[in-house]
Scaffold this active site. Structure first.
Site, PDB file in Angstrom:
ATOM      1  N   GLU A 189       0.809  -1.235   0.000  1.00 36.09           N
ATOM      2  CA  GLU A 189       0.000   0.000   0.000  1.00 36.09           C
ATOM      3  C   GLU A 189       0.835   1.274   0.000  1.00 36.09           C
ATOM      4  O   GLU A 189       0.624   2.165   0.824  1.00 36.09           O
ATOM      5  CB  GLU A 189      -0.957  -0.009   1.199  1.00 36.09           C
ATOM      6  CG  GLU A 189      -1.853  -1.242   1.242  1.00 36.09           C
ATOM      7  CD  GLU A 189      -2.797  -1.266   2.452  1.00 36.09           C
ATOM      8  OE1 GLU A 189      -2.683  -0.381   3.307  1.00 36.09           O
ATOM      9  OE2 GLU A 189      -3.624  -2.187   2.529  1.00 36.09           O
ATOM     10  N   GLU A 294      -5.712 -10.929  -0.981  1.00 30.74           N
ATOM     11  CA  GLU A 294      -6.468 -10.760   0.275  1.00 30.74           C
ATOM     12  C   GLU A 294      -7.968 -10.791   0.005  1.00 30.74           C
ATOM     13  O   GLU A 294      -8.736 -10.013   0.556  1.00 30.74           O
ATOM     14  CB  GLU A 294      -6.080  -9.427   0.945  1.00 30.74           C
ATOM     15  CG  GLU A 294      -4.584  -9.280   1.169  1.00 30.74           C
ATOM     16  CD  GLU A 294      -4.188  -8.055   1.983  1.00 30.74           C
ATOM     17  OE1 GLU A 294      -5.079  -7.418   2.568  1.00 30.74           O
ATOM     18  OE2 GLU A 294      -2.994  -7.759   2.025  1.00 30.74           O
TER      19      GLU A 294
HETATM   20  C1  XIL Z   1      -5.568  -6.578   8.775  1.00 28.74           C
HETATM   21  C2  XIL Z   1      -5.840  -7.776   9.658  1.00 28.74           C
HETATM   22  O1  XIL Z   1      -6.772  -8.613   9.042  1.00 28.74           O
HETATM   23  C3  XIL Z   1      -6.361  -7.311  10.985  1.00 28.74           C
HETATM   24  O2  XIL Z   1      -6.476  -8.421  11.879  1.00 28.74           O
HETATM   25  C4  XIL Z   1      -5.422  -6.279  11.594  1.00 28.74           C
HETATM   26  O3  XIL Z   1      -5.979  -5.785  12.760  1.00 28.74           O
HETATM   27  C5  XIL Z   1      -5.177  -5.147  10.628  1.00 28.74           C
HETATM   28  O4  XIL Z   1      -4.690  -5.671   9.392  1.00 28.74           O
HETATM   29  N1  XIL Z   1      -4.654  -4.877   4.042  1.00 28.74           N
HETATM   30  C6  XIL Z   1      -3.577  -5.625   4.448  1.00 28.74           C
HETATM   31  C7  XIL Z   1      -3.698  -6.505   5.613  1.00 28.74           C
HETATM   32  O5  XIL Z   1      -2.555  -5.642   3.744  1.00 28.74           O
HETATM   33  O6  XIL Z   1      -2.492  -6.659   6.300  1.00 28.74           O
HETATM   34  C8  XIL Z   1      -4.785  -6.049   6.563  1.00 28.74           C
HETATM   35  O7  XIL Z   1      -4.943  -7.021   7.583  1.00 28.74           O
HETATM   36  C9  XIL Z   1      -6.064  -5.795   5.827  1.00 28.74           C
HETATM   37  C10 XIL Z   1      -5.870  -4.733   4.773  1.00 28.74           C
END
Ligand code: XIL
Length: 382
Positions: A189, A294
């Site tokens: 990101e 994701e």
């Molecule tokens: C999220 C996790 O799912 C949560 O448990 C944590 O509190 C915050 O991070 N994009 C990403 C991930 O790259 O690392 C994130 O994961 C969700 C958004």
């Protein structure tokens, strides 16, 4: 008496052979001792890996899990706590997936406690679990603005000092899992929705060169691990899509190592199919490997509090699952890196907590039963 009697001769030759046997045993004993001490030495030099409990459920040999039916790896972001404590979570993971991403335990805030201080135990556990169950590990994420530990935020030093701490950290983490992890989200990101670079401490103290350095340091620590740039929102922002491809072209043009793009795809039933398909096709124009990294599909994008998950929502979700898998399948085989869900079943999705409303974004329901969305995956793979 000078001569040796037959009996004496026999006992003499027995003695010789016993002596030979003894020396044979001594030699064997020597090797066993050497082996034993080198095992002990190896255990001492590396931190002990937490033993993995045996799988709680026997995986049926005729498994029809995604890992068996898909031509590319399927995976999930795993919670270390659920993996350690919830039998059905473990057995579902083992049955369905051949790739895993640590949901949180490899993030910088969780793994880097201070300069030169690391917390490895949870990450080690996941890596051992993956090895025992023939799964690949996708590391997530070396540098992410949202996971910057306080010791880094508060660090005071010159530009060179900042490069040094970035180097120390990346080389330590990637180096520890060298040969055990297939790929890393090196940078997560780093681009805003408007296509500009996101502000973060590394950009402030090192300058835009920090991006090159992240990839170069990771490559230095493991020449074979695949290096990914991971991003969300390319399905809704054309500026971001363009910026990601521009970044990749720039890195490749200057021989900065990069192997793949992770498209997070936290999206929803209201996103047009063409947006999802376009995001995947445009990223693939770079020639890099594409990881749907994701995936989850919200069915409650309007954040209603009193919504229930009904057949209409399930069907809409199934369709998004189907077309996304199909879009990945349509890429050349060498570019399909894999398909990863952000969680396993609806009750362990990050979405309800993040958005403050109920939702059912994942392929398994709260009882770990396959949802219609799962059938969508199978249809998309046909
Ligand atoms: C999220 C996790 O799912 C949560 O448990 C944590 O509190 C915050 O991070 N994009 C990403 C991930 O790259 O690392 C994130 O994961 C969700 C958004």
């Amino acid at each position: 008496m000078t001569g040796i009697s037959i009996n004496q001769k026999e006992s003499y030759s027995q003695l010789i052979s016993i002596t030979r046997m003894n020396s044979h045993y001594k030699i064997n004993f020597f090797w066993i001792l050497l082996l034993f001490s080198s095992v002990l030495f190896a255990c001492k030099t590396e931190d002990a890996v937490i033993p993995i409990p045996k799988p709680d459920t026997i995986v049926p040999p005729d498994t029809t899990g995604l890992r068996k039916v898909s031509p590319f790896p399927f995976g999930a972001a795993l919670s270390i706590d659920l993996l350690k404590t919830k039998a059905i979570y473990r057995s579902t993971v083992i049955k369905e997936f051949n790739s895993l991403t640590p949901e949180n335990v490899m993030k910088m805030k969780n793994i880097s406690l201070g300069r030169g201080q690391y917390k490895w135990d949870d990450a080690d556990y996941l890596v051992s679990f993956a090895q025992q169950n023939a799964m690949r590990v996708h590391g997530h994420a070396l540098v992410w603005y949202k996971s910057t530990p306080d010791w880094v935020t508060n660090f005071a030093g010159t530009k060179e000092d900042w490069k040094l701490i970035l180097h120390e950290y990346i080389v330590a983490v990637v180096g520890r899992y060298k040969g055990k992890i297939s790929s890393w989200d090196v940078l997560n990101e780093a681009i805003m929705d408007d296509g500009t670079f996101r502000d973060c401490v590394w950009l402030q103290h090192i300058g835009i060169e920090y991006i090159d350095l992240c990839f170069q340091y990771a490559r230095e620590a493991d020449p074979n691990v695949l290096l990914f740039y991971n991003e969300y929102g390319t399905e809704y922002s054309s500026a971001k899509r363009t910026a990601v491809n521009k970044l990749v072209a720039d890195l490749k043009g200057r021989s900065v190592p990069i192997d793949g793009i992770g498209l997070q795809m936290h999206t929803s039933i209201s996103r047009a199919n063409s947006d999802i398909q376009n995001a995947i096709a445009v990223a693939a124009q770079t020639g890099l490997k594409i990881h749907i990294s994701e995936f989850d599909i919200k069915v409650n994008p309007d954040k209603l509090q009193d919504i229930i998950f009904n057949a209409t929502l399930a069907a809409a979700q199934k369709e998004k699952y189907r077309i996304t898998v199909k879009a990945l399948l349509d890429l050349p085989a060498s570019q399909r890196y894999g398909f990863t869900f952000w969680g396993v079943c609806d009750t362990n999705s990050w979405i309800p907590a993040e958005y403050g409303c109920p939702d059912w974004p994942l392929p398994f329901d709260s009882n770990y039963k396959r949802k219609d969305a799962y059938s969508g995956l199978l249809e998309g793979l046909k």
